[in-house]
Design a protein around this motif. Structure first.
Motif, PDB file in Angstrom:
ATOM      1  N   ASP A 112       0.928  -1.299  -0.102  1.00 18.46           N
ATOM      2  CA  ASP A 112      -0.249  -0.110  -0.097  1.00 18.46           C
ATOM      3  C   ASP A 112       0.862   1.205  -0.108  1.00 18.46           C
ATOM      4  N   ARG A 113       1.680   1.502   0.787  1.00 16.23           N
ATOM      5  CA  ARG A 113       3.091   2.224   0.992  1.00 16.23           C
ATOM      6  C   ARG A 113       3.437   2.869  -0.274  1.00 16.23           C
ATOM      7  N   GLU A 114       3.935   1.529  -0.971  1.00 22.33           N
ATOM      8  CA  GLU A 114       4.557   1.738  -2.330  1.00 22.33           C
ATOM      9  C   GLU A 114       3.630   2.114  -3.386  1.00 22.33           C
ATOM     10  N   GLY A 115       2.616   1.815  -3.147  1.00 17.55           N
ATOM     11  CA  GLY A 115       1.623   2.130  -4.537  1.00 17.55           C
ATOM     12  C   GLY A 115       1.556   0.876  -5.458  1.00 17.55           C
ATOM     13  N   ILE A 116       1.581  -0.385  -4.800  1.00 15.91           N
ATOM     14  CA  ILE A 116       1.762  -1.486  -5.918  1.00 15.91           C
ATOM     15  C   ILE A 116       0.309  -2.191  -5.189  1.00 15.91           C
ATOM     16  N   SER A 117      -0.331  -2.249  -6.439  1.00  6.63           N
ATOM     17  CA  SER A 117      -1.556  -3.153  -6.426  1.00  6.63           C
ATOM     18  C   SER A 117      -1.438  -4.404  -6.347  1.00  6.63           C
ATOM     19  N   GLN A 118      -2.392  -5.129  -5.626  1.00 10.55           N
ATOM     20  CA  GLN A 118      -2.114  -6.800  -5.469  1.00 10.55           C
ATOM     21  C   GLN A 118      -2.110  -7.335  -6.942  1.00 10.55           C
ATOM     22  N   ILE A 119      -3.181  -6.709  -7.816  1.00 12.08           N
ATOM     23  CA  ILE A 119      -3.155  -7.059  -9.148  1.00 12.08           C
ATOM     24  C   ILE A 119      -1.884  -7.060 -10.059  1.00 12.08           C
ATOM     25  N   GLU A 120      -1.213  -5.952  -9.715  1.00  9.93           N
ATOM     26  CA  GLU A 120       0.057  -5.770 -10.299  1.00  9.93           C
ATOM     27  C   GLU A 120       0.933  -6.871  -9.913  1.00  9.93           C
ATOM     28  N   LEU A 121       1.020  -7.010  -8.528  1.00 11.04           N
ATOM     29  CA  LEU A 121       2.122  -7.983  -8.269  1.00 11.04           C
ATOM     30  C   LEU A 121       1.753  -9.513  -8.653  1.00 11.04           C
ATOM     31  N   GLU A 122       0.312  -9.768  -8.718  1.00 12.41           N
ATOM     32  CA  GLU A 122      -0.367 -11.205  -9.211  1.00 12.41           C
ATOM     33  C   GLU A 122       0.188 -11.370 -10.691  1.00 12.41           C
ATOM     34  N   GLU A 123       0.238 -10.229 -11.532  1.00 21.75           N
ATOM     35  CA  GLU A 123       0.470 -10.451 -12.902  1.00 21.75           C
ATOM     36  C   GLU A 123       2.163 -10.765 -12.940  1.00 21.75           C
ATOM     37  N   LYS A 124       2.912  -9.816 -12.519  1.00 22.70           N
ATOM     38  CA  LYS A 124       4.158  -9.910 -12.364  1.00 22.70           C
ATOM     39  C   LYS A 124       5.021 -11.084 -11.843  1.00 22.70           C
ATOM     40  N   ALA A 125       4.344 -11.697 -10.559  1.00 18.85           N
ATOM     41  CA  ALA A 125       4.852 -12.678 -10.057  1.00 18.85           C
ATOM     42  C   ALA A 125       4.429 -14.139 -10.378  1.00 18.85           C
ATOM     43  N   GLN A 126       3.401 -14.053 -11.202  1.00 16.46           N
ATOM     44  CA  GLN A 126       2.544 -15.173 -11.969  1.00 16.46           C
ATOM     45  C   GLN A 126       2.069 -15.911 -10.760  1.00 16.46           C
ATOM     46  N   LEU A 127       1.524 -15.432  -9.795  1.00 15.66           N
ATOM     47  CA  LEU A 127       0.758 -16.063  -8.773  1.00 15.66           C
ATOM     48  C   LEU A 127      -0.835 -15.913  -8.667  1.00 15.66           C
ATOM     49  N   SER A 128      -1.483 -16.831  -8.421  1.00 17.31           N
ATOM     50  CA  SER A 128      -3.030 -16.667  -8.151  1.00 17.31           C
ATOM     51  C   SER A 128      -3.311 -15.243  -7.378  1.00 17.31           C
ATOM     52  N   ARG A 129      -4.784 -14.810  -7.499  1.00 21.67           N
ATOM     53  CA  ARG A 129      -5.239 -13.894  -6.724  1.00 21.67           C
ATOM     54  C   ARG A 129      -5.369 -14.242  -5.191  1.00 21.67           C
ATOM     55  N   GLY A 130      -5.614 -15.374  -4.908  1.00 19.81           N
ATOM     56  CA  GLY A 130      -5.901 -15.828  -3.684  1.00 19.81           C
ATOM     57  C   GLY A 130      -4.689 -15.943  -2.972  1.00 19.81           C
ATOM     58  N   THR A 131      -3.563 -16.428  -3.619  1.00 14.99           N
ATOM     59  CA  THR A 131      -2.124 -16.287  -2.782  1.00 14.99           C
ATOM     60  C   THR A 131      -1.785 -14.955  -2.411  1.00 14.99           C
ATOM     61  N   ILE A 132      -1.935 -14.017  -3.336  1.00 14.70           N
ATOM     62  CA  ILE A 132      -1.430 -12.643  -3.146  1.00 14.70           C
ATOM     63  C   ILE A 132      -2.301 -12.157  -1.773  1.00 14.70           C
ATOM     64  N   SER A 133      -3.613 -12.440  -1.893  1.00  9.70           N
ATOM     65  CA  SER A 133      -4.467 -12.010  -1.061  1.00  9.70           C
ATOM     66  C   SER A 133      -4.128 -12.346   0.404  1.00  9.70           C
ATOM     67  N   ARG A 134      -3.765 -13.855   0.415  1.00 14.54           N
ATOM     68  CA  ARG A 134      -3.369 -14.291   1.640  1.00 14.54           C
ATOM     69  C   ARG A 134      -1.929 -13.608   2.269  1.00 14.54           C
ATOM     70  N   LEU A 135      -1.058 -13.347   1.341  1.00 12.07           N
ATOM     71  CA  LEU A 135       0.282 -12.831   1.669  1.00 12.07           C
ATOM     72  C   LEU A 135      -0.175 -11.335   2.197  1.00 12.07           C
ATOM     73  N   CYS A 136      -0.968 -10.567   1.659  1.00 16.94           N
ATOM     74  CA  CYS A 136      -1.551  -9.484   2.102  1.00 16.94           C
ATOM     75  C   CYS A 136      -2.393  -9.279   3.383  1.00 16.94           C
ATOM     76  N   ASN A 137      -3.152 -10.189   3.545  1.00 17.52           N
ATOM     77  CA  ASN A 137      -4.285 -10.116   4.649  1.00 17.52           C
ATOM     78  C   ASN A 137      -4.031 -11.237   5.890  1.00 17.52           C
ATOM     79  N   ASP A 138      -3.734 -12.397   5.569  1.00 17.34           N
ATOM     80  CA  ASP A 138      -3.536 -13.397   6.556  1.00 17.34           C
ATOM     81  C   ASP A 138      -2.459 -13.365   7.089  1.00 17.34           C
ATOM     82  N   LYS A 139      -2.411 -12.952   8.416  1.00 20.28           N
ATOM     83  CA  LYS A 139      -1.199 -12.963   9.206  1.00 20.28           C
ATOM     84  C   LYS A 139      -0.925 -14.404   9.733  1.00 20.28           C
ATOM     85  N   GLU A 140      -1.544 -15.443   9.514  1.00 20.66           N
ATOM     86  CA  GLU A 140      -1.379 -16.915   9.942  1.00 20.66           C
ATOM     87  C   GLU A 140      -0.548 -17.627   8.706  1.00 20.66           C
ATOM     88  N   TYR A 141      -0.590 -17.027   7.489  1.00 18.61           N
ATOM     89  CA  TYR A 141      -0.129 -17.828   6.160  1.00 18.61           C
ATOM     90  C   TYR A 141       1.123 -17.648   6.448  1.00 18.61           C
TER      91      TYR A 141
END
Length: 76
Positions: free
Chosen positions: A19-48
């Protein structure tokens, strides 16, 4: 009062950094070639706890976005 569109939800340290860097989850999803669910868990699930291969893809994706981040920078 209620939250519209999930604004103000709790984020992981990594999610807050994106958020601070201005990088959207969708941008990272595309560049990292990971699923939306994986990126979402990285950003929101502190237990992941992602696999090493997932973290490597995240680092490569961030590098493509112009962010060179050390492997141990985020406590994921």
């Amino acid at each position: 009062m209620f939250n519209l569109f999930g604004l103000g939800k709790k984020r992981t340290e990594f999610g807050s950094w994106l958020d601070r860097e201005g990088i959207s989850q969708i941008e990272l999803e595309e560049k990292a070639q990971l699923s939306r669910g994986t990126i979402s868990r990285l950003c929101n699930d502190k237990e992941y706890k992602p696999k090493h291969s997932t973290l490597a893809k995240v680092r490569r994706g961030l590098k493509k976005l112009g962010k060179d981040v050390p492997e141990d920078y985020f406590k994921m």
